[in-house]
Write an enzyme that holds these catalytic residues in place. Sequence first.
Site, PDB file in Angstrom:
ATOM      1  N   HIS A 114      -7.085   7.584 -23.198  1.00  0.00           N
ATOM      2  CA  HIS A 114      -7.174   8.445 -22.023  1.00  0.00           C
ATOM      3  C   HIS A 114      -8.110   9.635 -22.246  1.00  0.00           C
ATOM      4  CE1 HIS A 114      -3.161   6.988 -20.108  1.00  0.00           C
ATOM      5  NE2 HIS A 114      -4.009   6.009 -20.344  1.00  0.00           N
TER       6      HIS A 114
ATOM      7  N   CYS B 219      -0.203  11.654 -22.799  1.00  0.00           N
ATOM      8  CA  CYS B 219      -1.148  12.777 -22.840  1.00  0.00           C
ATOM      9  C   CYS B 219      -0.413  14.110 -22.748  1.00  0.00           C
ATOM     10  CB  CYS B 219      -2.167  12.654 -21.717  1.00  0.00           C
ATOM     11  SG  CYS B 219      -3.263  11.232 -21.904  1.00  0.00           S
TER      12      CYS B 219
ATOM     13  N   CYS C 281      -0.608  11.496 -18.023  1.00  0.00           N
ATOM     14  CA  CYS C 281       0.546  10.623 -18.217  1.00  0.00           C
ATOM     15  C   CYS C 281       1.463  11.264 -19.262  1.00  0.00           C
ATOM     16  CB  CYS C 281       0.090   9.236 -18.687  1.00  0.00           C
ATOM     17  SG  CYS C 281      -0.524   9.217 -20.380  1.00  0.00           S
TER      18      CYS C 281
ATOM     19  N   GLU D  50      -7.722  12.815 -21.595  1.00  0.00           N
ATOM     20  CA  GLU D  50      -7.068  13.976 -22.200  1.00  0.00           C
ATOM     21  C   GLU D  50      -6.927  13.780 -23.710  1.00  0.00           C
ATOM     22  OE1 GLU D  50      -5.050  13.121 -18.169  1.00  0.00           O
ATOM     23  OE2 GLU D  50      -5.940  11.982 -19.809  1.00  0.00           O
TER      24      GLU D  50
END
Length: 191
Positions: free
Chosen positions: A111, A142, A139, A113
Site C-alpha cells: 500500500h 496501514c 486500511c 502508506e
Amino acid sequence: MVRRMLNSDPEVARPTLSRTNRLKEKDRTRRWGMTRPSWQDYFLEITRLVAKRSTCLRRGVGALIVKDKRILATGYNGAPSGLPHCLDVGCLREELGTPSGERHEICRGIHAEQNAILQAALYGVSIKGAALFCTHQPCVLCAKMAINAGIQQIIYCGDYPDELATQILKEAGVELVRVEAPPQPPGGKEP
C-alpha cells in the site's frame, strides 16, 4: 555594487510588502484563474500526482508524510521493488473476485502508506509526530503501521471500507480527517 533608483519617491520606488503581495495575488489570479492553495490542498494535490505512479489494477493510491510543511517521504501502491507489477502479471484478488478491503495477504502489492513509511525508514528519516496525507482512508494494516511510526494526523479524501482502521486510529489518539478533494487546476483530471 550600488543601485541607483530612477524614482526617488519612496512609495513608488519601494511598495509596501502588503501592496506587493496584493499585486502578486491579483496577477496570479489573472494569469491562471486561481489563487494560491492552502497547505492542506497543496499536499493533497501532490498525493494525487503520486498516485499516478501506482501499478495497482484496482485503485491508484498516493501518500505523503509531512512534518513542518516539508515532505519527508512519498509512496504509491504497487509491487515491491524489483518484482513484476500487477500491470504485467495480473491481479489475483481481481481474478478471485475478492472484495475491496479483504484478503490483503493474497495481494502482491504494497500500500501507498506502507511504501511512504518504508521509504522514510530506508533513508533514516524520522516521521514521529508527522502527518500522513492520503488519497484514500488507510486500511487497518496501514493504520497500525502509522500508529507505531508515530504519525499523529491522517488527512485523506477517498473512503476505504475498513471500520477497524478508523476505530484503532481513534483509540491511539491519531487524528483522522476526511476532506473533500481539492479543486483541480484548469485542464486537470482525476487519477
